[in-house]
Design a protein around this motif. Structure first.
Motif, short mmCIF file in Angstrom:
data_model
loop_
_atom_site.label_atom_id
_atom_site.label_comp_id
_atom_site.label_asym_id
_atom_site.label_seq_id
_atom_site.Cartn_x
_atom_site.Cartn_y
_atom_site.Cartn_z
N GLY A 78 -45.92 10.04 -44.67
CA GLY A 78 -44.73 10.88 -44.80
C GLY A 78 -43.46 10.06 -44.71
O GLY A 78 -42.48 10.32 -45.41
N ALA A 79 -43.47 9.03 -43.87
CA ALA A 79 -42.30 8.16 -43.73
C ALA A 79 -42.02 7.45 -45.04
O ALA A 79 -40.85 7.23 -45.39
N SER A 80 -43.06 7.10 -45.76
CA SER A 80 -42.86 6.38 -47.03
C SER A 80 -42.19 7.26 -48.08
O SER A 80 -41.68 6.76 -49.07
N LYS A 81 -42.18 8.58 -47.86
CA LYS A 81 -41.53 9.50 -48.80
C LYS A 81 -40.05 9.69 -48.49
O LYS A 81 -39.35 10.34 -49.27
N MET A 82 -39.58 9.13 -47.38
CA MET A 82 -38.16 9.26 -47.04
C MET A 82 -37.32 8.51 -48.08
O MET A 82 -37.72 7.45 -48.55
N PRO A 83 -36.14 9.05 -48.42
CA PRO A 83 -35.37 8.48 -49.52
C PRO A 83 -34.61 7.20 -49.19
O PRO A 83 -34.21 6.49 -50.10
N THR A 84 -34.40 6.90 -47.93
CA THR A 84 -33.64 5.69 -47.59
C THR A 84 -34.45 4.80 -46.66
O THR A 84 -35.26 5.28 -45.86
N LEU A 126 -42.27 15.69 -43.35
CA LEU A 126 -42.52 16.05 -44.75
C LEU A 126 -41.41 16.94 -45.30
O LEU A 126 -40.95 16.75 -46.44
N VAL A 127 -40.95 17.90 -44.50
CA VAL A 127 -39.88 18.79 -44.95
C VAL A 127 -38.58 18.01 -45.11
O VAL A 127 -37.85 18.17 -46.10
N GLN A 128 -38.27 17.13 -44.15
CA GLN A 128 -37.05 16.34 -44.26
C GLN A 128 -37.10 15.41 -45.46
O GLN A 128 -36.11 15.24 -46.16
N ALA A 129 -38.24 14.79 -45.71
CA ALA A 129 -38.36 13.88 -46.85
C ALA A 129 -38.10 14.62 -48.15
O ALA A 129 -37.36 14.15 -49.02
N GLU A 130 -38.69 15.81 -48.27
CA GLU A 130 -38.48 16.60 -49.49
C GLU A 130 -37.03 17.02 -49.63
O GLU A 130 -36.42 16.88 -50.69
N PHE A 136 -30.34 13.79 -52.17
CA PHE A 136 -29.83 12.51 -52.67
C PHE A 136 -29.91 12.42 -54.19
O PHE A 136 -29.17 11.65 -54.80
N ASN A 137 -30.79 13.18 -54.80
CA ASN A 137 -30.89 13.18 -56.27
C ASN A 137 -29.96 14.19 -56.92
O ASN A 137 -29.86 14.22 -58.15
N ASP A 138 -29.27 15.00 -56.12
CA ASP A 138 -28.35 16.00 -56.64
C ASP A 138 -27.05 15.33 -57.10
O ASP A 138 -26.39 14.66 -56.30
N GLU A 140 -24.15 16.56 -57.67
CA GLU A 140 -22.97 17.06 -56.95
C GLU A 140 -22.82 16.36 -55.60
O GLU A 140 -21.72 16.12 -55.15
N TYR A 141 -23.93 16.05 -54.96
CA TYR A 141 -23.87 15.34 -53.68
C TYR A 141 -23.31 13.94 -53.87
O TYR A 141 -22.58 13.44 -53.03
N GLN A 142 -23.62 13.32 -54.98
CA GLN A 142 -23.15 11.96 -55.25
C GLN A 142 -21.63 11.90 -55.35
O GLN A 142 -21.02 10.87 -55.10
N ASN A 143 -21.00 13.02 -55.71
CA ASN A 143 -19.52 13.05 -55.81
C ASN A 143 -18.84 12.95 -54.45
O ASN A 143 -17.67 12.64 -54.37
N TYR A 144 -19.56 13.27 -53.38
CA TYR A 144 -18.97 13.25 -52.03
C TYR A 144 -19.04 11.88 -51.40
O TYR A 144 -18.47 11.65 -50.36
N ASN A 145 -19.75 10.96 -51.96
CA ASN A 145 -19.88 9.62 -51.37
C ASN A 145 -18.78 8.71 -51.79
O ASN A 145 -18.16 8.67 -52.71
#
Length: 145
Positions: A78-84, A126-130, A136-138, A140-145
């Motif tokens: 599950g840790a390997s599915k985390m995005p960062t 698992l829920v946090q990874a999803e 992070f793939n959204d 609109e979220y990328q516009n806030y960084n």
């Protein structure tokens, strides 16, 4: 309002996560078991097929060890599915520390508690990874960084 959102979120999670679905099935099957009509274990034969409730946690030390190792491997997957990388490393470090900390437990009740806690933590990872991957793939979220 929050309770309704949390309930709908838990239903959505149960549909995606086999562990959450298993926990939900156990919770729903626990309520009717307290009725007086089903107080006799011999009166209700188990049905074949369908959604079975989760197996009880093992009281046997060897079975508990196998369950703990299985949970440990699932948490690391599950840790390997985390995005960062930071989140992946945190989950791996935390899992290693917790499993090493409780490796010498001998009390069956405490072992059962820790296995249930690890199962809950696995669902959380698992829920946090999803969720975080989706966030992070959204675009609109990328516009806030």
């Amino acid at each position: 309002m929050f309770a309704a959102a949390a309930a709908s979120r838990s239903v959505a999670i149960a549909a995606r996560s086999p562990l959450a679905a298993r926990a939900a099935a156990a919770a729903s099957s626990a309520a009717p078991a307290s009725s007086p009509a089903s107080s006799s274990p011999a009166s209700a034969p188990e049905e074949e097929g369908g959604d079975d409730p989760p197996p009880p946690l093992p009281r046997d030390p060897a079975a508990a060890r196998l369950r703990a190792l299985s949970l440990y491997r699932e948490i690391l997957r599950g840790a390997s599915k985390m995005p960062t990388p930071n989140r992946r490393n945190f989950v791996v470090r935390k899992a290693r520390a917790e499993f090493r900390k409780h490796a010498a437990l001998t009390d069956p009740d405490e072992i059962e508690f820790q296995l249930r806690l690890a199962d809950t933590n696995l669902d959380t990872v698992l829920v946090q990874a999803e969720h975080l991957t989706r966030l992070f793939n959204d675009p609109e979220y990328q516009n806030y960084n």
